[in-house]
Each structure stands twice: as structure tokens, then as C-alpha cells.
Design an enzyme around this catalytic site. Structure first.
Site, PDB file in Angstrom:
ATOM      1  N   CYS A 217      46.811  12.048  26.077  1.00 47.13           N
ATOM      2  CA  CYS A 217      45.698  12.992  25.943  1.00 47.13           C
ATOM      3  C   CYS A 217      44.449  12.502  26.674  1.00 47.13           C
ATOM      4  O   CYS A 217      44.070  11.336  26.561  1.00 47.13           O
ATOM      5  CB  CYS A 217      45.385  13.212  24.464  1.00 47.13           C
ATOM      6  SG  CYS A 217      44.052  14.399  24.170  1.00 47.13           S
TER       7      CYS A 217
ATOM      8  N   CYS B 109      38.219  10.849  21.007  1.00 42.55           N
ATOM      9  CA  CYS B 109      38.456  11.744  19.874  1.00 42.55           C
ATOM     10  C   CYS B 109      38.941  10.950  18.672  1.00 42.55           C
ATOM     11  O   CYS B 109      39.824  10.100  18.785  1.00 42.55           O
ATOM     12  CB  CYS B 109      39.488  12.804  20.253  1.00 42.55           C
ATOM     13  SG  CYS B 109      39.909  13.928  18.906  1.00 42.55           S
TER      14      CYS B 109
ATOM     15  N   CYS C 194      43.001  10.623  16.768  1.00 39.51           N
ATOM     16  CA  CYS C 194      44.046   9.614  16.991  1.00 39.51           C
ATOM     17  C   CYS C 194      43.402   8.242  17.156  1.00 39.51           C
ATOM     18  O   CYS C 194      42.346   8.117  17.775  1.00 39.51           O
ATOM     19  CB  CYS C 194      44.859   9.922  18.248  1.00 39.51           C
ATOM     20  SG  CYS C 194      45.768  11.479  18.220  1.00 39.51           S
TER      21      CYS C 194
ATOM     22  N   CYS D  48      45.409  18.998  22.969  1.00 44.02           N
ATOM     23  CA  CYS D  48      45.689  18.224  21.767  1.00 44.02           C
ATOM     24  C   CYS D  48      47.190  18.043  21.658  1.00 44.02           C
ATOM     25  O   CYS D  48      47.941  19.026  21.691  1.00 44.02           O
ATOM     26  CB  CYS D  48      45.146  18.900  20.510  1.00 44.02           C
ATOM     27  SG  CYS D  48      45.384  17.902  19.011  1.00 44.02           S
TER      28      CYS D  48
ATOM     29  N   GLN E 130      51.724  19.354   2.936  1.00 43.22           N
ATOM     30  CA  GLN E 130      52.088  18.189   3.723  1.00 43.22           C
ATOM     31  C   GLN E 130      51.833  18.530   5.184  1.00 43.22           C
ATOM     32  O   GLN E 130      52.024  19.659   5.626  1.00 43.22           O
ATOM     33  CB  GLN E 130      53.546  17.811   3.490  1.00 43.22           C
ATOM     34  CG  GLN E 130      53.849  17.398   2.060  1.00 43.22           C
ATOM     35  CD  GLN E 130      53.100  16.143   1.634  1.00 43.22           C
ATOM     36  OE1 GLN E 130      52.697  15.323   2.455  1.00 43.22           O
ATOM     37  NE2 GLN E 130      52.892  15.998   0.326  1.00 43.22           N
TER      38      GLN E 130
ATOM     39  N   PHE F 184      50.625  16.457 -10.544  1.00 42.80           N
ATOM     40  CA  PHE F 184      49.857  16.793  -9.339  1.00 42.80           C
ATOM     41  C   PHE F 184      50.754  17.640  -8.432  1.00 42.80           C
ATOM     42  O   PHE F 184      50.943  17.342  -7.262  1.00 42.80           O
ATOM     43  CB  PHE F 184      49.369  15.534  -8.620  1.00 42.80           C
ATOM     44  CG  PHE F 184      48.549  14.612  -9.473  1.00 42.80           C
ATOM     45  CD1 PHE F 184      47.187  14.824  -9.642  1.00 42.80           C
ATOM     46  CD2 PHE F 184      49.127  13.530 -10.118  1.00 42.80           C
ATOM     47  CE1 PHE F 184      46.418  13.969 -10.430  1.00 42.80           C
ATOM     48  CE2 PHE F 184      48.371  12.677 -10.911  1.00 42.80           C
ATOM     49  CZ  PHE F 184      47.013  12.897 -11.065  1.00 42.80           C
TER      50      PHE F 184
ATOM     51  N   GLU G 108      49.123  20.727 -12.592  1.00 47.73           N
ATOM     52  CA  GLU G 108      48.216  20.690 -11.434  1.00 47.73           C
ATOM     53  C   GLU G 108      46.820  21.103 -11.885  1.00 47.73           C
ATOM     54  O   GLU G 108      46.666  22.039 -12.675  1.00 47.73           O
ATOM     55  CB  GLU G 108      48.730  21.629 -10.338  1.00 47.73           C
ATOM     56  CG  GLU G 108      47.776  21.913  -9.203  1.00 47.73           C
ATOM     57  CD  GLU G 108      47.330  20.647  -8.465  1.00 47.73           C
ATOM     58  OE1 GLU G 108      46.114  20.523  -8.218  1.00 47.73           O
ATOM     59  OE2 GLU G 108      48.187  19.805  -8.161  1.00 47.73           O
TER      60      GLU G 108
ATOM     61  N   ASP H 158      52.478  12.668  -7.472  1.00 47.53           N
ATOM     62  CA  ASP H 158      51.924  12.698  -6.115  1.00 47.53           C
ATOM     63  C   ASP H 158      50.412  12.835  -6.211  1.00 47.53           C
ATOM     64  O   ASP H 158      49.841  13.900  -5.963  1.00 47.53           O
ATOM     65  CB  ASP H 158      52.535  13.873  -5.337  1.00 47.53           C
ATOM     66  CG  ASP H 158      52.024  13.969  -3.910  1.00 47.53           C
ATOM     67  OD1 ASP H 158      51.415  12.992  -3.426  1.00 47.53           O
ATOM     68  OD2 ASP H 158      52.223  15.021  -3.271  1.00 47.53           O
TER      69      ASP H 158
ATOM     70  N   CYS I 139      49.593   8.711  -0.433  1.00 45.83           N
ATOM     71  CA  CYS I 139      48.981   8.735   0.897  1.00 45.83           C
ATOM     72  C   CYS I 139      48.017   7.573   1.072  1.00 45.83           C
ATOM     73  O   CYS I 139      47.196   7.585   1.990  1.00 45.83           O
ATOM     74  CB  CYS I 139      48.278  10.069   1.144  1.00 45.83           C
ATOM     75  SG  CYS I 139      46.962  10.438  -0.040  1.00 45.83           S
TER      76      CYS I 139
END
Length: 392
Positions: A47, A53, A56, A127, A230, A257, A275, A321, A347
């Protein structure tokens, strides 16, 4: 001269002598004068906006090194808590597959991600991360949004739904017939699934020719504007597969969650889904009802009111999660329980490792971890893990 041996958590290369070197890959050589000599794992970034940017940080790495970085992040987090386990090969999402993104728009019309460690917007001309359907709207939005004459920066949430791209613009609201006509022309020309605006009072839909859905577990689920998904379908599939492997043939499972039902709608047997986001749990309830899935939903803030150990012990398996901060109070209740199997999706390797230590202290074994790289060329790491408790 010294060799780059690994990648640090923020993306810098780490030399054998401990120095941190920007844009270095494992196997590169750092000369005495500071010159970086590319090695076998250093590739040419595809890119033109890299490394300016902030979307990334690792575009100069080949997939082998990126996978190694993901594995090292998880192993280091575990090691900090005295934990070890089997870490499987990471599941990496390919380029051009990210199905949700938030772009920023300046009043001048500049649109894109912010620069690395800056609030400056990089005006996107290409992108290699987001799906082509999302990128196809960048130039049209650049022409459309300045007509609203916003006095501050706008956020544009793009999500690839079943019907096309869902667009939510935050920070402004359309006014008058000219805006209405411009939105209609934009939506029709680019086959947009929905356009909503949020000027601080909540999303208001201005275009939605048919109800917008996202298919999860084979079920079309109503998709609230900017709802969590996701990041890629490939990453979702890897996480769902790991969760289903962990749960096995459980007859009744709790999904904590649960969101829109990414895991609940893929699990066997009966499922209890909790949730805290009302729009998400109502969407899951409606979808499960129409599909006649055995999913019982509850709108419940698991931070303020986690399931108690007694409530948890009614289940054959637990899927959890949590957000990036982890779920300390809920995990404390889990650690004191007797549920045979826990599938933990995370995550954030650091908060996961802290929760994993609590589960281990409660008598659980960490069987394995499946790393997932959904955010292509970024330092963001996700995983699914299996915990088990031997029958007493």
C-alpha cells in the site's frame, strides 16, 4: 552489526542487543551505522499509504513473521502469569477481507484512517485491508458528505451486511429536501443497504429498502447500525470452529457477552445467551425465534450482575467473549464453579492471561489456544481457548 530477532507489542523490531527498530522484520540486519538490511521475512508493503496510515503496523512482514508475532504476543502474556499451553498455528485472514471499518471525514472532504499515533487523517486512495465493497464507497462519500457542511470531524461506520454495505454517519444529520435527494441518489447509485445518521441522539435510519441482516450460524439476524461483528468472515469461522470444538456435544450451554449470536446460533443443544447491549440481544431473540432455535436470551449487564456460581453450575459448558478489559468478576464466579468446559474468546492476550490465571487457581486446566489474526497487518491479536475441569 546485529540481527532483528522478534517484533515488539507495538510493532517495532527488536534487535539481539535490545534496541527497538521501526519497520524491521525478524531476520533483518542492523548495521553499525543504523542502516537496516532487509532479511528473508521483510517484504515490500503493497500500500502506498504505509507506514503513514495507522490502519496497519506490520505490512512489511511476511505471513510467517506475522503469525510468529501473534504467537509470541500470546506466549509472552501467558508467561507473565506463569502459564503455558499448546498454542496452535494462527488462522490469518487474507487481504481485502475486513467487513467493518470506521473511517474519519474532515469538513474539507478528506476521508480515511488516522495516521499512526496521530489525529491527522490519511486521505485514502487505496486500501489492502478492507473489503472491496467498503472501499468502493470511499470516493462517493468524499463527494457526498461535504454537502452537509459539518463543522467538525465525522465518523463513518461501514459494515458489509447480507444486503450490501450498511453506512452510519456520526456527528451530523441531514436537513431539507436537497439532502434527502442527495442521499437517495447516493444509495441507489451504489446499492447501499442502509444509511443512518447519528447527531448525538442515537441512529436514525434515512434509507433502508429492506431490513438489513447479517447471517450467523445460518440464521439471518437483524443488524443494528454499527453493531459489533467479528472483523472478517474467515476470522469468525476460525473462532466459531474453536468454540464448537471446545463445547463438543454439550446439551445446554451459556453464551456470555453473546452479542448478536455469533456463537449462540452455532452451538448444539439448548443455549442461554446473555448480553448487555439491548439492541443486540433483541436482534438475537427475534432471529432465534423466527428460526426456531433453542436459544433463551436475557438482557443482562454481566459487569454489574455477573452470573453467580450457582447459576453457572447448571450448564454443561460456558462460552465467554468479553470486551478487551476482560471479565474479572464473571471469571471469579466461573473459577469457583464446577462447569466441565469453558470456551474463552479474547481480543486482548494480557487480560485473557489474567483471567486464565484466575481459572487455573480455581482448578481449571488451559488445554489449548487457537490464535486468530483478523486485523490484517496490525498488532491486534485475538484467540479462542479451551479450559477444562477434571471430574472430582
Amino acid at each position: 552489526m546485529t540481527t532483528i530477532t522478534r517484533i515488539a507489542a507495538r510493532g517495532e523490531g527488536v534487535a539481539a542487543d535490545g534496541r527497538h527498530v521501526a519497520l524491521a522484520a525478524p531476520g533483518d540486519t542492523l548495521a553499525d551505522d543504523g542502516t537496516l538490511i532487509p532479511g528473508p521475512h521483510h517484504i515490500d508493503p503493497p500500500c502506498r499509504h504505509y507506514p503513514e496510515c495507522g490502519g496497519c503496523q506490520l505490512q512489511h512482514l511476511d505471513d510467517e513473521s506475522w503469525a510468529g508475532f501473534i504467537t509470541d504476543r500470546i506466549a509472552s502474556a501467558l508467561d507473565a502469569h506463569g502459564l503455558t499451553t499448546i498454542i496452535r498455528a494462527p488462522a490469518l485472514s487474507p487481504p481485502h477481507t475486513r467487513r467493518r471499518a470506521t473511517l474519519h471525514v474532515e469538513p474539507s472532504g478528506r476521508i480515511g484512517f488516522t495516521a499512526e499515533r496521530s489525529h491527522q487523517i490519511v486521505d485514502l486512495h487505496e486500501c489492502h485491508v478492507i473489503a472491496p465493497e467498503l472501499f468502493a464507497l470511499v470516493r462517493p462519500l468524499k463527494r457526498l458528505l461535504p454537502s452537509f457542511k459539518a463543522k467538525r470531524r465525522l465518523d463513518v461506520h461501514l459494515t458489509l451486511a447480507d444486503q450490501g454495505v450498511d453506512v452510519l454517519v456520526k456527528g451530523v444529520a441531514p436537513e431539507g429536501l436537497s439532502h434527502h435527494d442527495a442521499l437517495t441518489a447516493f444509495a441507489q447509485a451504489h446499492k447501499v443497504a442502509r444509511i443512518a445518521f447519528d447527531d448525538g441522539m442515537g441512529p436514525e435510519t434515512r434509507w433502508e429498502p429492506e431490513p438489513v441482516t447479517i447471517t450467523l450460524g445460518g440464521v439471518a439476524v437483524p443488524l443494528p447500525p454499527a453493531a459489533f461483528l467479528q472483523a472478517t468472515t474467515e476470522g469468525e469461522a476460525a473462532l466459531v470452529a474453536a468454540v464448537c470444538e471446545s463445547v463438543g456435544a454439550a446439551k445446554i450451554t451459556a453464551d456470555l457477552f453473546a452479542g448478536l449470536g455469533t456463537f449462540a446460533l452455532a452451538l448444539p443443544g439448548r443455549v442461554y445467551a446473555a448480553e448487555g447491549a439491548r439492541d443486540a440481544i433483541m436482534a438475537l431473540k427475534a432471529a432465534a425465534g423466527r428460526a426456531q432455535r433453542l436459544v433463551f436470551t436475557e438482557h443482562r449487564d454481566l459487569f454489574r450482575r455477573p452470573l453467580t456460581t450457582a447459576e453457572l453450575n447448571r450448564f454443561d459448558a460456558i462460552v465467554i467473549d468479553p470486551p478487551r478489559a476482560g471479565a474479572r468478576d464473571q471469571v471469579t464466579q466461573l473459577a469457583a464453579g464446577t462447569v466441565p468446559v469453558i470456551a474463552y474468546v479474547s481480543c486482548n492476550p494480557s487480560t485473557f492471561a489474567a483471567d486464565a490465571q484466575r481459572l487455573r487457581e480455581g482448578g481449571y486446566a488451559l488445554d489449548w489456544i487457537q490464535p486468530v489474526g483478523q486485523f490484517r497487518w496490525s498488532t491486534h491479536v485475538e484467540l479462542a481457548a479451551r479450559f477444562s475441569r477434571s471430574p472430582s
